[in-house]
Design an enzyme around this catalytic site. Structure first.
Site, PDB file in Angstrom:
ATOM      1  CE  LYS A 105      78.011  54.385 -34.737  1.00  0.00           C
ATOM      2  NZ  LYS A 105      78.362  52.999 -34.387  1.00  0.00           N
ATOM      3  CG  HIS A 125      79.759  57.860 -33.388  1.00  0.00           C
ATOM      4  ND1 HIS A 125      78.445  58.137 -33.069  1.00  0.00           N
ATOM      5  CD2 HIS A 125      80.234  57.065 -32.386  1.00  0.00           C
ATOM      6  CE1 HIS A 125      78.143  57.534 -31.931  1.00  0.00           C
ATOM      7  NE2 HIS A 125      79.204  56.883 -31.495  1.00  0.00           N
TER       8      HIS A 125
HETATM    9  P1  NAD Z   1      86.353  48.710 -36.556  1.00  0.00           P
HETATM   10  O1  NAD Z   1      85.860  48.743 -37.953  1.00  0.00           O
HETATM   11  O2  NAD Z   1      87.553  49.516 -36.181  1.00  0.00           O
HETATM   12  O3  NAD Z   1      86.645  47.201 -36.122  1.00  0.00           O
HETATM   13  C1  NAD Z   1      85.869  46.097 -36.481  1.00  0.00           C
HETATM   14  C2  NAD Z   1      86.822  44.953 -36.743  1.00  0.00           C
HETATM   15  O4  NAD Z   1      86.078  43.747 -36.892  1.00  0.00           O
HETATM   16  C3  NAD Z   1      87.648  45.177 -38.005  1.00  0.00           C
HETATM   17  O5  NAD Z   1      89.013  44.978 -37.723  1.00  0.00           O
HETATM   18  C4  NAD Z   1      87.106  44.096 -38.952  1.00  0.00           C
HETATM   19  O6  NAD Z   1      88.122  43.591 -39.793  1.00  0.00           O
HETATM   20  C5  NAD Z   1      86.675  43.032 -37.950  1.00  0.00           C
HETATM   21  N1  NAD Z   1      85.757  42.068 -38.564  1.00  0.00           N
HETATM   22  C6  NAD Z   1      84.886  42.263 -39.592  1.00  0.00           C
HETATM   23  N2  NAD Z   1      84.283  41.097 -39.892  1.00  0.00           N
HETATM   24  C7  NAD Z   1      84.779  40.165 -39.047  1.00  0.00           C
HETATM   25  C8  NAD Z   1      84.561  38.764 -38.896  1.00  0.00           C
HETATM   26  N3  NAD Z   1      83.717  38.103 -39.708  1.00  0.00           N
HETATM   27  N4  NAD Z   1      85.233  38.107 -37.906  1.00  0.00           N
HETATM   28  C9  NAD Z   1      86.092  38.763 -37.109  1.00  0.00           C
HETATM   29  N5  NAD Z   1      86.363  40.102 -37.230  1.00  0.00           N
HETATM   30  C10 NAD Z   1      85.706  40.772 -38.191  1.00  0.00           C
HETATM   31  O7  NAD Z   1      85.101  49.111 -35.644  1.00  0.00           O
HETATM   32  P2  NAD Z   1      85.075  49.516 -34.091  1.00  0.00           P
HETATM   33  O8  NAD Z   1      85.091  51.005 -33.974  1.00  0.00           O
HETATM   34  O9  NAD Z   1      86.078  48.718 -33.333  1.00  0.00           O
HETATM   35  O10 NAD Z   1      83.589  49.053 -33.728  1.00  0.00           O
HETATM   36  C11 NAD Z   1      83.164  47.713 -33.904  1.00  0.00           C
HETATM   37  C12 NAD Z   1      81.680  47.607 -33.563  1.00  0.00           C
HETATM   38  O11 NAD Z   1      81.485  47.951 -32.182  1.00  0.00           O
HETATM   39  C13 NAD Z   1      80.772  48.560 -34.355  1.00  0.00           C
HETATM   40  O12 NAD Z   1      79.535  47.919 -34.572  1.00  0.00           O
HETATM   41  C14 NAD Z   1      80.595  49.751 -33.415  1.00  0.00           C
HETATM   42  O13 NAD Z   1      79.403  50.464 -33.648  1.00  0.00           O
HETATM   43  C15 NAD Z   1      80.557  49.036 -32.086  1.00  0.00           C
HETATM   44  N6  NAD Z   1      80.951  49.847 -30.925  1.00  0.00           N
HETATM   45  C16 NAD Z   1      80.227  49.646 -29.795  1.00  0.00           C
HETATM   46  C17 NAD Z   1      80.594  50.288 -28.620  1.00  0.00           C
HETATM   47  C18 NAD Z   1      79.821  49.972 -27.363  1.00  0.00           C
HETATM   48  O14 NAD Z   1      80.167  50.484 -26.276  1.00  0.00           O
HETATM   49  N7  NAD Z   1      78.818  49.110 -27.438  1.00  0.00           N
HETATM   50  C19 NAD Z   1      81.689  51.154 -28.598  1.00  0.00           C
HETATM   51  C20 NAD Z   1      82.409  51.342 -29.782  1.00  0.00           C
HETATM   52  C21 NAD Z   1      82.036  50.660 -30.938  1.00  0.00           C
END
Ligand code: NAD
Length: 264
Positions: free
Chosen positions: A155, A151
């Site tokens: 991450k 990744h």
């Molecule tokens: P990212 O860090 O780009 O985005 C996360 C966002 O959430 C950030 O903007 C952060 O400011 C915000 N955030 C943090 N605390 C918060 C709160 N208390 N309230 C609201 N927002 C808050 O990460 P990403 O790449 O978008 O991934 C997010 C999550 O999703 C991770 O856990 C990742 O592993 C997961 N993910 C899952 C899949 C899937 O298919 N299940 C795919 C991609 C990512």
């Protein structure tokens, strides 16, 4: 439902949140009522779509009525999204990974009272890979099995939720639990491989969206089952399908396989 589903995106300014905002805008199934960012975020109050839309980034203190929350934030964001869903009777679709056992537990309890759908990976290809790996692990019980994932460098959790879900499926295919079989690190002189274990290796860097490979290693032959995501919109599309599917559904701990089963 005849009216559009009232949708909230939690983690709306993150990589996945932005991919969701892009897709949901032209999707007539949904009415996006709130785009939630972390409390104190510099994005609070800013227009979610530049200046052409009335929708502004907000936090849960401004919560409005909704049918479904899609959460891709982090453990804290998911905790808040879950509290909102429990208090307001909304369904929750979450892809957030790297949860503590306590948060896992809370999600399980919440699913007894409201609809909760979790997926470590919302891509159709990974759902099929998971099935294939379960079958291959069962068919070749004596073969060594390792899972390698890669990744982008930002991450935070490792191994990825998807790698762990693949590990659970492989272990289940062998009639065991992943806790019994997993080896998460090899360093120094870990000694010869213990038969039946499932090893994990992690790569982090650049802009890799998500890659998973399961290696089944026999004597003189090897099977490689892999999936490579090149665009995170696949996860966003899957999450929107799940949100459309879960709206109005009964309480329960639903999975992406339930959504796929309803389509085939
Ligand atoms: P990212 O860090 O780009 O985005 C996360 C966002 O959430 C950030 O903007 C952060 O400011 C915000 N955030 C943090 N605390 C918060 C709160 N208390 N309230 C609201 N927002 C808050 O990460 P990403 O790449 O978008 O991934 C997010 C999550 O999703 C991770 O856990 C990742 O592993 C997961 N993910 C899952 C899949 C899937 O298919 N299940 C795919 C991609 C990512």
């Amino acid at each position: 439902m005849t009216r559009p589903i009232r949708l909230v995106i939690s983690g709306a300014s993150g990589r996945m949140g932005i991919a969701l905002l892009d897709l949901v805008r032209d999707d007539e199934r949904f009415d996006l009522v709130q785009a939630v960012v972390s409390p104190g975020s510099a994005r609070l109050g800013k227009a979610a779509y530049g200046d052409v839309s009335a929708l502004r980034f907000s936090d849960w203190s401004e919560a409005t009525a909704a049918d479904v929350v899609i959460d891709f934030s982090g453990p804290e964001g998911l905790d808040s999204a879950l509290a909102y869903c429990e208090a307001n009777g909304a369904a929750l679709v979450t892809g957030t990974t790297g949860l503590s056992p306590e948060l896992e537990d809370r999600l399980g309890k919440a699913a007894e009272r409201s609809p909760v759908l979790r997926a470590a990976n919302f891509s159709l290809g990974v759902a099929v890979l998971t099935r294939l790996l379960r079958e291959a692990a069962a068919a070749l019980p004596g073969w060594d099995l390792d899972i390698v994932e890669a990744h982008h460098g930002r991450k935070e959790d490792a191994p990825s939720g998807t790698a762990l879900a693949l590990g659970h499926a492989a272990a289940a295919g062998r009639g065991a639990s992943l806790d019994e079989l997993a080896v998460y690190a090899r360093e120094g002189r870990p000694g010869a491989r213990k038969s039946g274990t499932i090893g994990f290796a992690v790569v982090r860097g650049g802009d890799i969206v998500g890659e998973h490979q399961a290696l089944l290693m026999g004597q003189g032959e090897r099977i490689e089952l892999g999936h490579r995501a090149t665009d995170r919109s696949i996860f966003a599309r899957g999450a929107l399908e799940a949100a459309a599917w879960i709206a109005g559904r009964a309480p329960g701990a639903w999975t992406i396989e339930d959504v796929i089963a309803a389509k085939v």
